[in-house]
Design a protein around this motif. Sequence first.
Motif, PDB file in Angstrom:
ATOM      1  N   ASP A   7       1.087  -7.127  -4.973  1.00 27.34           N
ATOM      2  CA  ASP A   7       0.420  -7.100  -6.037  1.00 27.34           C
ATOM      3  C   ASP A   7      -0.405  -5.927  -5.538  1.00 27.34           C
ATOM      4  O   ASP A   7      -1.459  -6.252  -4.358  1.00 27.34           O
ATOM      5  CB  ASP A   7      -0.365  -8.841  -6.616  1.00 27.34           C
ATOM      6  N   LEU A   8      -0.572  -5.198  -6.699  1.00 26.10           N
ATOM      7  CA  LEU A   8      -1.516  -3.910  -6.319  1.00 26.10           C
ATOM      8  C   LEU A   8      -2.301  -3.589  -7.657  1.00 26.10           C
ATOM      9  O   LEU A   8      -2.258  -3.695  -8.366  1.00 26.10           O
ATOM     10  CB  LEU A   8      -0.533  -2.358  -5.866  1.00 26.10           C
ATOM     11  N   GLN A   9      -3.441  -3.053  -7.464  1.00 22.58           N
ATOM     12  CA  GLN A   9      -4.180  -2.787  -8.654  1.00 22.58           C
ATOM     13  C   GLN A   9      -5.264  -1.565  -8.400  1.00 22.58           C
ATOM     14  O   GLN A   9      -5.748  -1.201  -7.088  1.00 22.58           O
ATOM     15  CB  GLN A   9      -5.312  -3.431  -8.306  1.00 22.58           C
ATOM     16  N   CYS A  10      -5.177  -0.778  -9.146  1.00 23.37           N
ATOM     17  CA  CYS A  10      -5.872   0.961  -9.037  1.00 23.37           C
ATOM     18  C   CYS A  10      -7.484   0.349  -9.468  1.00 23.37           C
ATOM     19  O   CYS A  10      -7.898  -0.369 -10.327  1.00 23.37           O
ATOM     20  CB  CYS A  10      -5.055   1.662 -10.442  1.00 23.37           C
ATOM     21  N   ASP A  11      -8.094   1.791  -9.629  1.00 27.35           N
ATOM     22  CA  ASP A  11      -9.152   1.380  -9.797  1.00 27.35           C
ATOM     23  C   ASP A  11      -9.692   1.314 -11.070  1.00 27.35           C
ATOM     24  O   ASP A  11     -11.083   0.845 -11.418  1.00 27.35           O
ATOM     25  CB  ASP A  11      -9.968   2.834  -9.043  1.00 27.35           C
ATOM     26  N   HIS A  12      -8.767   1.191 -11.957  1.00 29.38           N
ATOM     27  CA  HIS A  12      -9.051   1.392 -13.726  1.00 29.38           C
ATOM     28  C   HIS A  12      -8.688  -0.139 -13.735  1.00 29.38           C
ATOM     29  O   HIS A  12      -8.688  -0.300 -14.833  1.00 29.38           O
ATOM     30  CB  HIS A  12      -8.430   2.311 -14.361  1.00 29.38           C
ATOM     31  N   GLY A  13      -7.919  -1.120 -12.686  1.00 31.36           N
ATOM     32  CA  GLY A  13      -8.102  -1.999 -13.173  1.00 31.36           C
ATOM     33  C   GLY A  13      -6.292  -2.948 -13.460  1.00 31.36           C
ATOM     34  O   GLY A  13      -6.436  -3.794 -13.803  1.00 31.36           O
ATOM     35  N   HIS A  14      -5.609  -1.492 -13.155  1.00 30.76           N
ATOM     36  CA  HIS A  14      -3.993  -1.883 -13.852  1.00 30.76           C
ATOM     37  C   HIS A  14      -3.445  -2.254 -12.983  1.00 30.76           C
ATOM     38  O   HIS A  14      -4.039  -2.168 -11.531  1.00 30.76           O
ATOM     39  CB  HIS A  14      -3.377  -0.450 -14.356  1.00 30.76           C
ATOM     40  N   VAL A  15      -2.885  -3.518 -13.028  1.00 29.47           N
ATOM     41  CA  VAL A  15      -1.879  -3.921 -12.002  1.00 29.47           C
ATOM     42  C   VAL A  15      -0.632  -3.984 -12.017  1.00 29.47           C
ATOM     43  O   VAL A  15      -0.074  -4.060 -12.956  1.00 29.47           O
ATOM     44  CB  VAL A  15      -2.672  -5.867 -12.047  1.00 29.47           C
ATOM     45  N   PHE A  16      -0.704  -3.876 -11.127  1.00 30.64           N
ATOM     46  CA  PHE A  16       1.170  -3.548 -10.634  1.00 30.64           C
ATOM     47  C   PHE A  16       2.031  -4.220  -9.597  1.00 30.64           C
ATOM     48  O   PHE A  16       0.836  -4.039  -7.898  1.00 30.64           O
ATOM     49  CB  PHE A  16       1.712  -2.084 -11.212  1.00 30.64           C
ATOM     50  N   GLU A  17       3.128  -4.152  -9.716  1.00 27.17           N
ATOM     51  CA  GLU A  17       3.754  -4.825  -8.389  1.00 27.17           C
ATOM     52  C   GLU A  17       4.600  -3.372  -7.687  1.00 27.17           C
ATOM     53  O   GLU A  17       5.120  -2.425  -7.700  1.00 27.17           O
ATOM     54  CB  GLU A  17       5.207  -5.603  -8.204  1.00 27.17           C
ATOM     55  N   GLY A  18       4.111  -3.684  -6.177  1.00 26.15           N
ATOM     56  CA  GLY A  18       5.134  -2.048  -4.932  1.00 26.15           C
ATOM     57  C   GLY A  18       5.697  -2.879  -4.345  1.00 26.15           C
ATOM     58  O   GLY A  18       5.508  -4.120  -3.788  1.00 26.15           O
ATOM     59  N   TRP A  19       7.185  -2.452  -3.362  1.00 27.10           N
ATOM     60  CA  TRP A  19       8.152  -2.543  -2.946  1.00 27.10           C
ATOM     61  C   TRP A  19       7.827  -2.110  -1.381  1.00 27.10           C
ATOM     62  O   TRP A  19       8.520  -0.839  -1.835  1.00 27.10           O
ATOM     63  CB  TRP A  19       9.694  -3.330  -3.284  1.00 27.10           C
ATOM     64  N   PHE A  20       8.178  -2.621  -0.511  1.00 32.79           N
ATOM     65  CA  PHE A  20       7.652  -2.246   0.970  1.00 32.79           C
ATOM     66  C   PHE A  20       8.820  -2.376   1.998  1.00 32.79           C
ATOM     67  O   PHE A  20       8.846  -4.116   1.495  1.00 32.79           O
ATOM     68  CB  PHE A  20       5.887  -1.637   1.099  1.00 32.79           C
ATOM     69  N   GLY A  21       9.121  -1.384   2.547  1.00 29.55           N
ATOM     70  CA  GLY A  21       9.766  -2.072   3.712  1.00 29.55           C
ATOM     71  C   GLY A  21       9.024  -2.566   4.597  1.00 29.55           C
ATOM     72  O   GLY A  21       9.665  -3.617   5.523  1.00 29.55           O
ATOM     73  N   SER A  22       7.774  -2.313   4.732  1.00 27.43           N
ATOM     74  CA  SER A  22       7.522  -3.217   6.090  1.00 27.43           C
ATOM     75  C   SER A  22       5.937  -2.835   5.432  1.00 27.43           C
ATOM     76  O   SER A  22       5.449  -2.264   4.863  1.00 27.43           O
ATOM     77  CB  SER A  22       7.059  -2.954   7.310  1.00 27.43           C
ATOM     78  N   GLU A  23       4.474  -4.059   6.306  1.00 27.72           N
ATOM     79  CA  GLU A  23       3.376  -2.846   5.873  1.00 27.72           C
ATOM     80  C   GLU A  23       2.878  -1.881   6.547  1.00 27.72           C
ATOM     81  O   GLU A  23       2.291  -1.097   5.958  1.00 27.72           O
ATOM     82  CB  GLU A  23       2.134  -4.375   7.075  1.00 27.72           C
ATOM     83  N   ASP A  24       3.050  -1.564   7.248  1.00 23.56           N
ATOM     84  CA  ASP A  24       3.146  -0.361   7.727  1.00 23.56           C
ATOM     85  C   ASP A  24       3.595   0.653   6.834  1.00 23.56           C
ATOM     86  O   ASP A  24       3.004   1.734   6.757  1.00 23.56           O
ATOM     87  CB  ASP A  24       3.455  -0.064   9.443  1.00 23.56           C
ATOM     88  N   ASN A  25       4.052   0.519   6.241  1.00 27.35           N
ATOM     89  CA  ASN A  25       5.337   0.957   5.213  1.00 27.35           C
ATOM     90  C   ASN A  25       3.927   1.929   4.059  1.00 27.35           C
ATOM     91  O   ASN A  25       4.308   2.448   3.160  1.00 27.35           O
ATOM     92  CB  ASN A  25       6.660   0.653   4.595  1.00 27.35           C
ATOM     93  N   TYR A  26       3.277   0.673   3.815  1.00 34.22           N
ATOM     94  CA  TYR A  26       2.829   0.314   2.622  1.00 34.22           C
ATOM     95  C   TYR A  26       1.484   1.117   2.863  1.00 34.22           C
ATOM     96  O   TYR A  26       0.984   2.015   2.330  1.00 34.22           O
ATOM     97  CB  TYR A  26       2.448  -0.981   2.794  1.00 34.22           C
ATOM     98  N   GLU A  27       0.788   1.010   4.018  1.00 36.69           N
ATOM     99  CA  GLU A  27      -0.391   1.638   4.701  1.00 36.69           C
ATOM    100  C   GLU A  27      -0.032   2.758   4.509  1.00 36.69           C
ATOM    101  O   GLU A  27      -1.009   3.906   4.287  1.00 36.69           O
ATOM    102  CB  GLU A  27      -0.945   0.900   5.930  1.00 36.69           C
ATOM    103  N   THR A  28       0.864   3.756   5.313  1.00 39.79           N
ATOM    104  CA  THR A  28       1.229   4.217   5.692  1.00 39.79           C
ATOM    105  C   THR A  28       1.067   5.684   4.314  1.00 39.79           C
ATOM    106  O   THR A  28       0.972   6.530   3.943  1.00 39.79           O
ATOM    107  CB  THR A  28       2.402   5.040   6.384  1.00 39.79           C
ATOM    108  N   GLN A  29       2.320   5.117   2.584  1.00 40.37           N
ATOM    109  CA  GLN A  29       2.381   5.789   2.099  1.00 40.37           C
ATOM    110  C   GLN A  29       0.451   5.684   1.248  1.00 40.37           C
ATOM    111  O   GLN A  29      -0.154   6.545   0.290  1.00 40.37           O
ATOM    112  CB  GLN A  29       3.315   5.132   0.706  1.00 40.37           C
TER     113      GLN A  29
END
Length: 161
Positions: A7-29
Amino acid sequence: MALKVYDLQCDHGHVFEGWFGSEDNYETQRARGLLSCPVCDSTNVQRKLSAPRLNVSHLRAEAQAPAPQGASRQAANAVAAPGGAQLAKLQAEVLRHIRGIIRNTENVGDRFAQEARRMHEGEVAERAIRGTATPSEQEALAQEGIAIMPIPAFLDDDRLQ
């Protein structure tokens, strides 16, 4: 390969999902600024704390109430629920469409109540307008039968700047 769904959230408060291959993949992106909010395109995105996904469908099935008399159980329970990624995409598309509608209106500023009345009375041609009105102006317009709709600031590009 198992996907990580965050579950991701932008600085304007919008919540959405992100799908990633790994924790490192999320952090890199995230570090490279490749993640953006599907609603407002903000790249200031953070991961939210989220509960683990539990399969409790059997509990819901046991708790369902009987169908109303004369209706089939299937018809009484018919609903639609898009998946998380589909829902985020749908929400983003709806908000982009609403922003497009708002962008195609004339911003009359604090003359909003006056212009809305002039259109309502046929003094000027009808057109899509937006602007500002005091609470008392809004109430007076409603009493006169003039329909207006508040626009949240996050949908109005002029107020975001």
